[in-house]
Design a protein around this motif. Sequence first.
Motif, mmCIF file in Angstrom:
data_model
loop_
_atom_site.group_PDB
_atom_site.id
_atom_site.type_symbol
_atom_site.label_atom_id
_atom_site.label_comp_id
_atom_site.label_asym_id
_atom_site.label_seq_id
_atom_site.Cartn_x
_atom_site.Cartn_y
_atom_site.Cartn_z
ATOM 1 N N ARG A 57 0.856 -1.182 0.000
ATOM 2 C CA ARG A 57 0.000 0.000 0.000
ATOM 3 C C ARG A 57 0.894 1.234 0.000
ATOM 4 N N THR A 58 0.326 2.375 -0.444
ATOM 5 C CA THR A 58 1.093 3.601 -0.616
ATOM 6 C C THR A 58 0.398 4.755 0.094
ATOM 7 N N CYS A 59 1.180 5.633 0.710
ATOM 8 C CA CYS A 59 0.627 6.825 1.354
ATOM 9 C C CYS A 59 0.362 7.878 0.283
ATOM 10 N N SER A 60 -0.855 8.393 0.232
ATOM 11 C CA SER A 60 -1.209 9.392 -0.775
ATOM 12 C C SER A 60 -0.620 10.769 -0.453
ATOM 13 N N GLU A 61 -0.115 10.966 0.742
ATOM 14 C CA GLU A 61 0.464 12.256 1.125
ATOM 15 C C GLU A 61 1.953 12.352 0.800
ATOM 16 N N CYS A 62 2.715 11.309 1.130
ATOM 17 C CA CYS A 62 4.174 11.400 0.976
ATOM 18 C C CYS A 62 4.770 10.354 0.042
ATOM 19 N N GLY A 63 3.959 9.391 -0.407
ATOM 20 C CA GLY A 63 4.451 8.371 -1.328
ATOM 21 C C GLY A 63 5.156 7.199 -0.667
ATOM 22 N N ALA A 64 5.200 7.174 0.669
ATOM 23 C CA ALA A 64 5.824 6.037 1.364
ATOM 24 C C ALA A 64 5.090 4.755 0.992
ATOM 25 N N GLU A 65 5.830 3.666 0.927
ATOM 26 C CA GLU A 65 5.236 2.369 0.618
ATOM 27 C C GLU A 65 5.447 1.417 1.775
ATOM 28 N N GLU A 66 4.493 0.527 1.950
ATOM 29 C CA GLU A 66 4.569 -0.484 2.990
ATOM 30 C C GLU A 66 4.197 -1.822 2.375
ATOM 31 N N GLU A 67 4.998 -2.829 2.656
ATOM 32 C CA GLU A 67 4.706 -4.179 2.187
ATOM 33 C C GLU A 67 4.435 -5.076 3.383
ATOM 34 N N ALA A 68 3.600 -6.065 3.178
ATOM 35 C CA ALA A 68 3.302 -7.033 4.229
ATOM 36 C C ALA A 68 2.899 -8.351 3.587
ATOM 37 N N ARG A 69 3.008 -9.407 4.366
ATOM 38 C CA ARG A 69 2.550 -10.709 3.888
ATOM 39 C C ARG A 69 1.028 -10.705 3.849
ATOM 40 N N HIS A 70 0.481 -11.466 2.934
ATOM 41 C CA HIS A 70 -0.971 -11.601 2.843
ATOM 42 C C HIS A 70 -1.545 -12.140 4.146
ATOM 43 N N ASN A 71 -2.748 -11.721 4.455
ATOM 44 C CA ASN A 71 -3.478 -12.178 5.628
ATOM 45 C C ASN A 71 -4.488 -13.228 5.158
ATOM 46 N N ILE A 72 -4.106 -14.490 5.283
ATOM 47 C CA ILE A 72 -4.932 -15.577 4.753
ATOM 48 C C ILE A 72 -5.386 -16.453 5.911
ATOM 49 N N PRO A 73 -6.672 -16.414 6.222
ATOM 50 C CA PRO A 73 -7.181 -17.241 7.324
ATOM 51 C C PRO A 73 -7.026 -18.729 7.022
ATOM 52 N N SER A 74 -6.937 -19.510 8.068
ATOM 53 C CA SER A 74 -6.830 -20.958 7.932
ATOM 54 C C SER A 74 -8.004 -21.492 7.117
ATOM 55 N N GLY A 75 -7.719 -22.347 6.154
ATOM 56 C CA GLY A 75 -8.755 -22.948 5.323
ATOM 57 C C GLY A 75 -9.169 -22.096 4.144
ATOM 58 N N SER A 76 -8.511 -20.958 3.941
ATOM 59 C CA SER A 76 -8.867 -20.058 2.838
ATOM 60 C C SER A 76 -7.679 -19.923 1.896
ATOM 61 N N VAL A 77 -7.927 -19.411 0.706
ATOM 62 C CA VAL A 77 -6.855 -19.107 -0.241
ATOM 63 C C VAL A 77 -6.875 -17.626 -0.628
ATOM 64 N N THR A 78 -7.738 -16.841 0.028
ATOM 65 C CA THR A 78 -7.917 -15.440 -0.323
ATOM 66 C C THR A 78 -7.462 -14.526 0.815
ATOM 67 N N CYS A 79 -6.657 -13.521 0.482
ATOM 68 C CA CYS A 79 -6.189 -12.536 1.455
ATOM 69 C C CYS A 79 -7.352 -11.650 1.888
ATOM 70 N N THR A 80 -7.536 -11.504 3.178
ATOM 71 C CA THR A 80 -8.639 -10.668 3.684
ATOM 72 C C THR A 80 -8.330 -9.184 3.574
ATOM 73 N N ASP A 81 -7.056 -8.812 3.346
ATOM 74 C CA ASP A 81 -6.684 -7.390 3.224
ATOM 75 C C ASP A 81 -6.801 -6.867 1.784
ATOM 76 N N CYS A 82 -6.323 -7.663 0.802
ATOM 77 C CA CYS A 82 -6.317 -7.169 -0.574
ATOM 78 C C CYS A 82 -7.187 -7.975 -1.534
ATOM 79 N N GLY A 83 -7.697 -9.109 -1.067
ATOM 80 C CA GLY A 83 -8.572 -9.912 -1.913
ATOM 81 C C GLY A 83 -7.867 -10.820 -2.895
ATOM 82 N N ALA A 84 -6.536 -10.860 -2.831
ATOM 83 C CA ALA A 84 -5.779 -11.710 -3.765
ATOM 84 C C ALA A 84 -6.054 -13.185 -3.483
#
Length: 88
Positions: A57-84
């Motif tokens: 994700r990117t900050c719309s004010e300063c352009g900083a970027e942040e990366e993180a591992r997908h948040n995938i609940p047990s038994g799922s294949v879809t990230c709850t944060d980005c929908g991937a």
Amino acid sequence: ATGHSINKVAAVSATCTKEGQKTTSCKRCSAGFTVDLPATGHTWSAWVHETGLVHKRTCSECGAEEEARHNIPSGSVTCTDCGADIIN
């Protein structure tokens, strides 16, 4: 007492990560007053799938970027944060 009469304001704007300051002075007695302005914090965009198990994700004010591992609940294949879907 006549109270203070604000002469002028000098400001250093706060940013996402740094405090700012606002300084004023009195026309009558020249007393100075400084107020700290808290950092505003980032204004993050929605998470976007980047690669593999990472989203970003990117900050719309300063352009900083942040990366993180997908948040995938047990038994799922879809990230709850980005929908991937990590299987496809």
